[in-house]
Design a protein around this motif. Structure first.
Motif, PDB file in Angstrom:
ATOM      1  N   ALA A 119      -1.050   9.948   6.542  1.00 50.91           N
ATOM      2  CA  ALA A 119      -2.185   9.065   6.244  1.00 50.91           C
ATOM      3  C   ALA A 119      -1.726   7.778   5.569  1.00 50.91           C
ATOM      4  O   ALA A 119      -2.182   6.678   5.920  1.00 50.91           O
ATOM      5  N   ALA A 120      -0.821   7.889   4.599  1.00 53.69           N
ATOM      6  CA  ALA A 120      -0.348   6.700   3.892  1.00 53.69           C
ATOM      7  C   ALA A 120       0.448   5.789   4.818  1.00 53.69           C
ATOM      8  O   ALA A 120       0.298   4.552   4.798  1.00 53.69           O
ATOM      9  N   GLY A 121       1.302   6.393   5.651  1.00 53.32           N
ATOM     10  CA  GLY A 121       2.058   5.583   6.601  1.00 53.32           C
ATOM     11  C   GLY A 121       1.152   4.909   7.610  1.00 53.32           C
ATOM     12  O   GLY A 121       1.339   3.724   7.945  1.00 53.32           O
ATOM     13  N   GLY A 122       0.148   5.626   8.101  1.00 53.70           N
ATOM     14  CA  GLY A 122      -0.804   5.041   9.037  1.00 53.70           C
ATOM     15  C   GLY A 122      -1.606   3.913   8.416  1.00 53.70           C
ATOM     16  O   GLY A 122      -1.882   2.901   9.071  1.00 53.70           O
ATOM     17  N   LEU A 148      -9.908   1.605  22.062  1.00 53.25           N
ATOM     18  CA  LEU A 148      -9.191   1.050  20.915  1.00 53.25           C
ATOM     19  C   LEU A 148      -7.753   0.722  21.295  1.00 53.25           C
ATOM     20  O   LEU A 148      -7.207  -0.306  20.875  1.00 53.25           O
ATOM     21  N   ASN A 149      -7.149   1.581  22.096  1.00 52.69           N
ATOM     22  CA  ASN A 149      -5.762   1.353  22.495  1.00 52.69           C
ATOM     23  C   ASN A 149      -5.613   0.084  23.321  1.00 52.69           C
ATOM     24  O   ASN A 149      -4.587  -0.609  23.245  1.00 52.69           O
ATOM     25  N   ALA A 150      -6.643  -0.248  24.109  1.00 55.13           N
ATOM     26  CA  ALA A 150      -6.582  -1.454  24.947  1.00 55.13           C
ATOM     27  C   ALA A 150      -6.655  -2.726  24.123  1.00 55.13           C
ATOM     28  O   ALA A 150      -6.066  -3.753  24.483  1.00 55.13           O
ATOM     29  N   THR A 151      -7.363  -2.677  23.000  1.00 57.23           N
ATOM     30  CA  THR A 151      -7.551  -3.893  22.200  1.00 57.23           C
ATOM     31  C   THR A 151      -6.659  -3.964  20.971  1.00 57.23           C
ATOM     32  O   THR A 151      -6.271  -5.048  20.538  1.00 57.23           O
ATOM     33  N   ALA A 152      -6.346  -2.833  20.381  1.00 54.67           N
ATOM     34  CA  ALA A 152      -5.543  -2.808  19.146  1.00 54.67           C
ATOM     35  C   ALA A 152      -4.649  -1.574  19.168  1.00 54.67           C
ATOM     36  O   ALA A 152      -4.935  -0.565  18.514  1.00 54.67           O
ATOM     37  N   PRO A 153      -3.530  -1.617  19.907  1.00 55.39           N
ATOM     38  CA  PRO A 153      -2.686  -0.414  20.056  1.00 55.39           C
ATOM     39  C   PRO A 153      -2.116   0.109  18.740  1.00 55.39           C
ATOM     40  O   PRO A 153      -1.965   1.328  18.580  1.00 55.39           O
ATOM     41  N   GLU A 154      -1.802  -0.759  17.789  1.00 53.29           N
ATOM     42  CA  GLU A 154      -1.281  -0.276  16.510  1.00 53.29           C
ATOM     43  C   GLU A 154      -2.335   0.547  15.780  1.00 53.29           C
ATOM     44  O   GLU A 154      -2.032   1.599  15.209  1.00 53.29           O
ATOM     45  N   GLU A 155      -3.590   0.066  15.802  1.00 55.75           N
ATOM     46  CA  GLU A 155      -4.656   0.821  15.148  1.00 55.75           C
ATOM     47  C   GLU A 155      -4.910   2.142  15.871  1.00 55.75           C
ATOM     48  O   GLU A 155      -5.204   3.166  15.237  1.00 55.75           O
ATOM     49  N   ALA A 197      -2.751  -1.783   8.135  1.00 54.61           N
ATOM     50  CA  ALA A 197      -2.911  -2.978   7.302  1.00 54.61           C
ATOM     51  C   ALA A 197      -2.015  -4.122   7.751  1.00 54.61           C
ATOM     52  O   ALA A 197      -2.037  -5.195   7.147  1.00 54.61           O
ATOM     53  N   GLY A 198      -1.232  -3.900   8.796  1.00 52.15           N
ATOM     54  CA  GLY A 198      -0.401  -4.952   9.333  1.00 52.15           C
ATOM     55  C   GLY A 198       0.963  -5.084   8.690  1.00 52.15           C
ATOM     56  O   GLY A 198       1.636  -6.109   8.855  1.00 52.15           O
ATOM     57  N   LEU A 199       1.404  -4.034   7.983  1.00 53.26           N
ATOM     58  CA  LEU A 199       2.694  -4.102   7.291  1.00 53.26           C
ATOM     59  C   LEU A 199       3.871  -3.731   8.191  1.00 53.26           C
ATOM     60  O   LEU A 199       5.020  -3.783   7.750  1.00 53.26           O
ATOM     61  N   GLY A 200       3.583  -3.319   9.427  1.00 58.83           N
ATOM     62  CA  GLY A 200       4.651  -3.050  10.374  1.00 58.83           C
ATOM     63  C   GLY A 200       5.076  -1.596  10.397  1.00 58.83           C
ATOM     64  O   GLY A 200       4.708  -0.799   9.531  1.00 58.83           O
TER      65      GLY A 200
END
Length: 426
Positions: free
Chosen positions: A365-368, A52-59, A373-376
Motif C-alpha cells: 500500500a505504501a509503495g503504491g 483506468l489502464n488506458a488513461t493512467a497506467p501507473e495508477e 503520487a508521481g514519485l516514480g
C-alpha cells in the motif's frame, strides 16, 4: 481418532523426508499464489481495470496492487483465528482442510469476472495461509527432533522460497503467454497435488489436547509478542514495498523487456532460498544476533538497490541480496515468536505469517501510494528502507527488554542458543 490406527509413532528417515517434502509442497503452492501477482500486475491491471489502464497506467498498476494487499490482510485475519480455534484438531486433518480451502479460493480468484470480486476472492483465498504454515511448522519441528526447531520451520518455508525460484517465474511466464487466469488455475493444480501428497505421506499427529482458545489468545498479553509482531509486520514491510512493484521496476526503471520479469523474479527467489536456509541455521544458534544482523543487511541492500536500480546488472544483484536478507528474517522471527509466546505455541507459529503479511499489505500500500503520487517506480525501495529501519529499532527495543529483565533476575532460557522469556506478561 487414534494414532495407533495410523501407523507407528517412530517414523523411518525416508518417511520423514517425504512428509517434509509434502509440507514444503504446500509452501510452494502458497508462494506461487501469493507472489505470482507481483509479476503479473501489468496484466491484471490491463484486464481488470481496462478504462483506468488506458488513461493512467501507473495508477492502474498501483490499484492492481490492492490484490496483493487483500491477500495479505486475509492472512492477518485467518492466521490467529484458525490457529486459536483449531489447536486441538489432529494436525494432519487440519492441514488437509486448509489445503482444500486454498484450492477452492484460488480457483475462485481465477474465474471471477470483475476487479471487486477478484479482490474479495484473494482475501478469502489467503485465510488458511498463516494457519497452514503454523501447523506445518509444528509438524516439521516434531519430525526433525530436539535442537532443530528453526531448521524444521525453514524446511517448510523452503517450499515458499523455492516457489520464487521456479514456480513464480514459470507461472508468470505462463500468464504472460496466456492470461493471468490460466496462471492462477495452474496454482490451484499445485494445491490439489499437495492435498494428495499430505494425505499419503504426512504422519498422523494429535492436536494439543490441553489447548483452548483462551490459552492460545493469552499470547497477546505478552509485550514481547507484540514487539515480535511489530518486527515482522513493520520490518518485513520493507521487502514487500520493493517486491510488490518489481515488474515495473525492471521494465520502466532498468529498461528490461517484459520477458526479463520472470528472470528477475527467479533471481529474487534464489536469494530467498539461500536466505531462508541461512536464517534457519543461525536462529538455532542465536535469535537476537540473527535479528539484528539480518535487518542491518536488509537495510544496506535496499539502500544499494535504490542507487543502482536503473542499471540492469545492479538491479539483478541488488534484488538477489535483498531477497536473501529478507527471507533470512522469516524463520528467525518465527523462532522469536515461539520463544516468547509461552504455552500458546499454535497461535505463535501462525502469528508470524500474520505479521509478515501485514508487512506485505503495508509495504504494497505504501509503495503504491508513492507511485500514484508521481514519485516514480524507485520510490517503493526508499519506502521499504524506512520500514526496515523501523524494524531494526523495534529489534533494539525487544533486546533491551530481554537484557533489563535478565538483570532484574527473571528466568531466561538459553536452549539451542535462542532466548525464551519465561515470564513476559508485563
Amino acid at each position: 481418532m487414534n494414532p495407533a490406527a495410523h501407523g507407528p509413532t517412530t517414523w523411518s528417515p525416508a518417511r520423514i523426508r517425504l512428509a517434509l517434502l509434502a509440507l514444503a509442497m504446500g509452501g510452494f503452492g502458497i508462494g506461487a499464489t501469493e507472489f505470482v501477482a507481483m509479476g503479473l500486475l501489468p496484466e491484471l491491471a490491463a484486464d481488470l481495470l481496462p478504462a483506468l489502464n488506458a488513461t493512467a497506467p501507473e495508477e492502474a498498476i498501483a490499484q492492481a496492487g490492492w490484490l496483493i494487499s487483500a491477500y495479505a490482510l486475509g492472512v492477518v485475519v485467518g492466521a490467529p483465528t484458525i490457529a486459536a480455534a483449531a489447536a486441538r484438531w489432529p494436525r494432519k486433518q487440519l492441514l488437509l482442510w486448509l489445503v482444500a480451502a486454498f484450492t477452492l479460493g484460488t480457483v475462485a480468484s481465477a474465474l471471477l469476472p470483475t476487479f471487486g470480486l477478484v479482490l474479495v476472492a484473494r482475501f478469502f483465498a489467503a485465510v488458511p495461509h498463516g494457519a497452514y504454515f503454523g501447523i506445518a511448522s509444528l509438524v516439521a519441528a516434531s519430525l526433525m527432533g530436539p535442537g532443530k526447531r528453526a531448521r524444521g520451520v525453514a524446511l517448510v518455508l523452503s517450499g515458499l522460497t523455492i516457489a520464487n525460484v521456479i514456480g513464480v517465474p514459470a507461472i508468470t511466464w505462463l500468464g504472460q503467454q496466456t492470461t493471468w487466469r490460466v496462471a492462477y488455475l495452474a496454482v490451484a493444480g499445485i494445491f490439489a497435488l499437495t492435498f494428495v501428497a499430505i494425505a499419503l505421506v504426512v504422519p498422523w499427529q494429535p492436536g494439543d489436547a490441553s489447548a483452548s482458545i483462551r490459552r492460545e489468545l493469552g499470547a497477546f498479553r505478552r509485550v514481547q509478542v507484540w514487539l515480535a509482531l511489530g518486527i515482522g509486520s513493520i520490518g518485513f514491510g520493507g521487502f514487500f514495498a520493493m517486491y510488490t512493484y518489481i515488474a515495473p521496476l525492471a521494465t520502466e526503471v532498468a529498461g528490461l523487456p517484459a520477458s526479463w520479469v520472470p528472470v528477475v523474479l527467479m533471481v529474487v527467489g534464489v536469494g530467498m532460498t539461500i536466505g531462508n536456509l541461512l536464517g534457519g541455521w543461525s536462529a538455532d544458534r542465536s535469535v537476537r544476533r540473527s535479528l539484528r544482523g539480518y535487518f542491518v543487511a536488509l537495510a544496506l541492500a535496499l539502500a544499494a538497490l535504490g542507487l543502482v536500480a536503473a542499471w540492469p546488472p545492479g538491479l539483478i544483484v541488488g534484488a538477489l541480496v535483498v531477497g536473501a536478507a529478507a527471507a533470512a528474517l522469516s524463520p528467525v522471527i518465527q523462532a522469536r515468536l515461539m520463544d516468547v509466546a509461552g504455552d500458546s505455541q499454535s497461535i505463535a507459529a501462525a502469528l508470524n505469517h500474520s505479521a509478515l503479511n501485514l508487512g506485505n499489505s503495508l509495504g504494497a500500500a505504501a509503495g503504491g501510494a508513492a507511485i500514484a503520487a508521481g514519485l516514480g517506480f524507485v520510490s517503493p525501495i526508499w519506502i521499504g528502507l524506512g520500514f526496515t529501519i523501523a524494524g531494526l529499532g523495534l529489534t533494539a527495543a525487544t533486546v533491551a527488554i530481554d537484557r533489563a529483565r535478565q538483570r532484574g533476575g527473571q528466568v531466561l532460557s538459553y536452549a539451542t542458543g535462542a532466548i525464551a522469556v519465561a515470564d513476559d506478561t508485563a
